[in-house]
Design a protein around this motif. Structure first.
Motif: not given
Length: 367
Positions: A163-173
């Protein structure tokens, strides 16, 4: 149960010959576990696919979550949600920490960020939000709260692979995100799990923790456990990753058909797709209101089962209702989560579920 039964989930599998080719060299190398070539290759491929800097692989997602708490050195209390699988809360309790239960949102069933700050005490060390059914938490507000109170954040991202939020992958939060690679998930290694994280200082820490706390054959500076992913499991992951986009697309066809047939039906509530999210079509939950629909969740589940369709009351019961925790610590009331848990049913959803299957399931529900 007969062979024509439709299960709530059904694992995606690569072509048989492809998997045999992938594991064939293991008979020559005899390297079957402990960060072998397949393990290392899967880490590299997953970093690329998930668009993250670091990933550590484990025997399963639960051990990954337990060791994330350990690696971050957490203590005291962790704020989380009871609308989740048993693993989330058990990981906290097995680390001898105290879960503090926050209620969830009405619309997407993720943690209600407006209620987090009231639960923070001097003992709070972290927040453990859960991305639910592929719906993602309000990561920006969680990040702001964590920074304000100097808290760590571990996301239970078991449902959010790819899953991505806009263009940022979910594993980066957050500080870490846990992904489950269990056979029932969008992407699987039969059993397995991973932690993504931006700070590479955790790589050697996690490597030690999953290998009995050892550094080399003669030094054991840390108390660890056995949480290694085998080469057999990593090989399955390498195969499944080659087909993941196709499998997600097929899940999407089934979900869109459900929405066509069930949207607007009085007494049924569906999760609206979140804005600016690239979905993975992980689960399809439906809330049933007996007064308006004529049947409650349990009656619908029984009717489906009578027709060899197995839906699931997922998540029920709430983890703050587990008898295992009675008398151990305060169990905060979470009325929204309770209402959702009492009325939600996840309908079958997997890559091999055909539109014809969905039509049949919906016909049973709506008859």
């Amino acid at each position: 149960m007969n062979l024509k039964s439709i299960l709530v989930v059904r694992p995606s599998m690569p072509p048989y010959e492809e998997y045999i080719r992938e594991i064939k060299d293991l008979w020559n190398s005899r390297w079957l576990t402990h960060s072998g070539p397949k393990h290392q290759a899967l880490e590299k491929k997953l970093c690329e696919y998930l668009d993250v800097n670091n990933i550590a692989l484990f025997a399963n997602g639960h051990l990954a979550l337990e060791l994330a708490i350990d690696a971050l050195g957490l203590s005291g209390e962790i704020i989380t949600t009871p609308f989740t699988f048993a693993s989330t809360t058990q990981a906290i309790v097995r680390n001898r920490l105290t879960p503090v239960f926050c209620d969830i949102n009405e619309d997407d069933y993720t943690i209600d960020v407006s209620k987090i700050e009231a639960l923070i005490t001097e003992k709070t060390s972290a927040i453990m939000p859960v991305h639910v059914y592929g719906n993602v938490c309000d990561v920006d507000r969680i990040d702001a709260i964590a920074k304000k109170y100097n808290l760590k954040v571990i996301y239970d991202a078991a449902h959010a692979f790819g899953v991505k939020i806009k263009d940022k992958a979910i594993g980066n939060f957050g500080d870490m995100s846990m992904f489950s690679f269990h056979a029932t998930k969008v992407f699987h290694t039969v059993e397995g799990g991973g932690l993504t994280y931006s700070n590479s200082k955790y790589s050697p820490v996690l490597a030690r923790l999953r290998q009995f706390g050892m550094v080399g054959p003669e030094s054991v500076p840390t108390i660890g456990t056995n949480a290694k992913m085998t080469e057999i499991h990593a090989a399955m992951g390498l195969c499944n990753l080659r087909h993941i986009d196709e499998e997600i697309a097929k899940r999407g066809l089934a979900m869109h058909r459900y929405r066509e047939l069930l949207s607007g039906v009085k007494g049924l509530t569906l999760c609206d797709p979140q804005k600016n999210i690239s979905p993975n079509y992980s689960y399809f939950p439906v809330l049933f209101n007996k007064k308006e629909f004529g049947m409650n969740r349990d009656e619908v589940a029984a009717l489906l089962e009578k027709n060899n369709v197995l839906a699931r009351k997922y998540f029920y019961p709430l983890t703050n209702n587990f008898e295992a925790y009675e008398g151990m610590f305060e169990l905060q009331k979470t009325p929204v989560a309770m209402r959702i848990a009492d009325n939600v049913l996840t309908l079958p959803l997997y890559a091999d579920l055909t539109v014809k299957d969905v039509d049949m399931i919906c016909k049973i529900i709506l008859q």
